[in-house]
Design an enzyme around this catalytic site. Structure first.
Site, short mmCIF file in Angstrom:
data_model
loop_
_atom_site.label_atom_id
_atom_site.label_comp_id
_atom_site.label_asym_id
_atom_site.label_seq_id
_atom_site.Cartn_x
_atom_site.Cartn_y
_atom_site.Cartn_z
N HIS A 261 0.83 -1.20 0.00
CA HIS A 261 0.00 0.00 0.00
C HIS A 261 0.87 1.26 0.00
CE1 HIS A 261 -2.89 -2.99 1.51
NE2 HIS A 261 -3.82 -2.19 0.99
N ASP A 334 -4.76 -5.94 -7.85
CA ASP A 334 -5.01 -5.34 -6.55
C ASP A 334 -5.34 -3.86 -6.82
OD1 ASP A 334 -5.25 -4.95 -3.82
OD2 ASP A 334 -3.29 -5.83 -3.33
#
Length: 438
Positions: A261, A334
């Site tokens: 992330h 993702d």
């Protein structure tokens, strides 16, 4: 070992999941038609996995009447803002040029949407049902995939509305795959009651690195031989509930000390290490007809020396996942707003490169119009061929057909949702798992 990847289809899945037996080992027998080898032993389970229908002529008929713009839209799954399909939000206006979720769906005709509390999508059961029904009404030609990131445990986007089910590491500690199946069936049943038809679960990563900051307890464990049957059972549980499922994060996010992330993890697994450590749970999921597999924003330089993350890597998504493991379902990226995939390329180029690498579903692009226009331009210029575009759209339509979504979108019932969510029966399953955890 490299020699373990020596055939395609179920034989390689069974061989890899069994732990890459040494040279000369006899692979498990191919199961009879309609049956899939057990993830851990190669034995034929009873009952067999539910076959995944192709949709056949129905898929081709839908594909044949779609415009190029329709097809490009199908590749995207954005976040839309608001508690109802007709909620006006400045976020929608800024990101999509229209005020409401329904208008964004009508404008871009995406393949699906994903719900999050931080986008104002999750308030209570009746509100979610009205939202999902309203979103489907806004997409009359092709029903939407409506997704949620509901792993349970640490990642529970629908808490506290749904049953408080233990996370994967707790389930893994029981050593009983049947509990993974029960948990997934409970979660899938509750999602379906809300009008959500795709879960971004189960996690198929093997948490090899105890200092992993992003996977950890989200994985079933650190032993691929134990994780694989848990993943296979969870896939079956979601399918028992009539919900599509997604194994993540391919080719494996378990041996990293960087969170994708916020950064770009690099994993130095060789092909033989990957085959032994990372691949078995994904192979097990494929053996159970997993609907989708999510890519990881991780670099594996020994699998692809380009330095690109797996999400943008053709050697990984097409070479390993498609050709070596024989997966022909939907490959989802993702979230494309994560730092790990945005290090080298702009948001438009990321979307194009993901499709070129072998992805089908572009999840949460941070700049939707830029990504959409970049893919559309790539198709029109031939950078993404018409045949390649049709491959991805066909896979998405087949997924919808397999889960009964292509004819018409199911209409969720708010009264049923209130009965199903956190029911006594479902809470008993959660307690059973807690009682058996070690």
């Amino acid at each position: 070992m490299v020699r373990c990847i020596r055939t395609t289809g179920l034989a390689v899945i069974a061989t890899m999941v069994a732990g890459c037996a040494g040279a000369g080992a006899t692979p498990p027998a191919r199961p009879a038609a309609g049956q899939v080898a057990d993830a851990a032993t190669g034995a034929t389970p009873a009952p067999p996995a539910t076959p995944k229908p192709s949709g056949g002529s129905q898929v081709e008929a839908v594909l044949g009447r779609m415009s190029v713009e329709d097809k490009v839209g199908q590749l995207f799954m954005p976040v839309l803002y608001g508690a109802a399909a007709d909620t006006t939000s400045g976020e929608n206006q800024a990101r999509f040029g229209v005020g409401t979720p329904a208008k964004a769906v009508a404008k871009y005709r995406p393949g699906g949407v994903i719900l999050f509390p931080w986008a104002g999508n999750v308030k209570n059961a009746r509100q979610i049902v009205a939202l999902t029904n309203g979103l489907q009404k806004a997409s009359p030609e092709i029903p939407l995939l409506i997704g949620a990131d509901q792993e349970n445990g640490r990642v529970s986007r629908l808490a506290p509305l749904v049953t408080d089910m233990p996370g994967a590491s707790v389930i893994g500690s029981t050593g009983d795959p049947s509990l993974a199946r029960k948990a997934a069936e409970v979660t899938g049943t509750e999602l379906r009651a809300l009008g959500i038809n795709l879960d971004f679960a189960p996690v198929a990563d093997v948490n090899i690195n105890p200092r992993n900051p992003v996977i950890g307890p989200r994985a079933y464990g650190s032993d691929p031989k134990k994780v694989a049957p848990m993943v296979a059972a969870a896939v079956q549980g979601f399918h028992d509930a009539g919900v599509a499922s997604t194994a993540k994060h391919f080719p494996g996010h378990g041996d990293t000390n960087v969170d994708s992330h916020t950064g770009l993890p690099v994993i130095q697994h060789s092909l033989s290490q990957w085959s032994k450590l990372d691949a078995p749970p994904f192979a097990a999921a494929i053996g159970k007809n997993i609907d989708a597999i999510m890519s990881a924003h991780v670099v594996m330089p020994k699998l692809d020396p380009s330095g690109d993350p797996a999400t943008l890597s053709k050697p990984i998504l097409t070479g390993l996942l498609r050709q070596k493991l024989g997966f022909d379902g939907v490959v989802s990226t993702d979230a494309l707003d994560m730092a790990g995939v945005r290090k080298k390329y702009g948001d438009g180029q990321v979307a194009v490169r993901a499709i070129q690498a072998g992805a089908d579903l572009l999840l949460m692009p941070p700049d939707f119009p830029t990504a959409y226009q970049a893919v559309l331009a790539a198709v029109k210029s031939g950078k993404i061929s018409a045949a390649r575009l049709d491959q991805s759209v066909r896979r998405l339509l087949k997924l919808k057909a397999a889960r009964g979504l292509l004819d018409r979108a199911p209409v969720a019932d708010p009264a049923r949702a209130e009965r199903v969510l956190r029911s006594a029966e479902h809470r008993k399953v959660a307690q059973l798992i807690k009682d058996r955890a070690r």
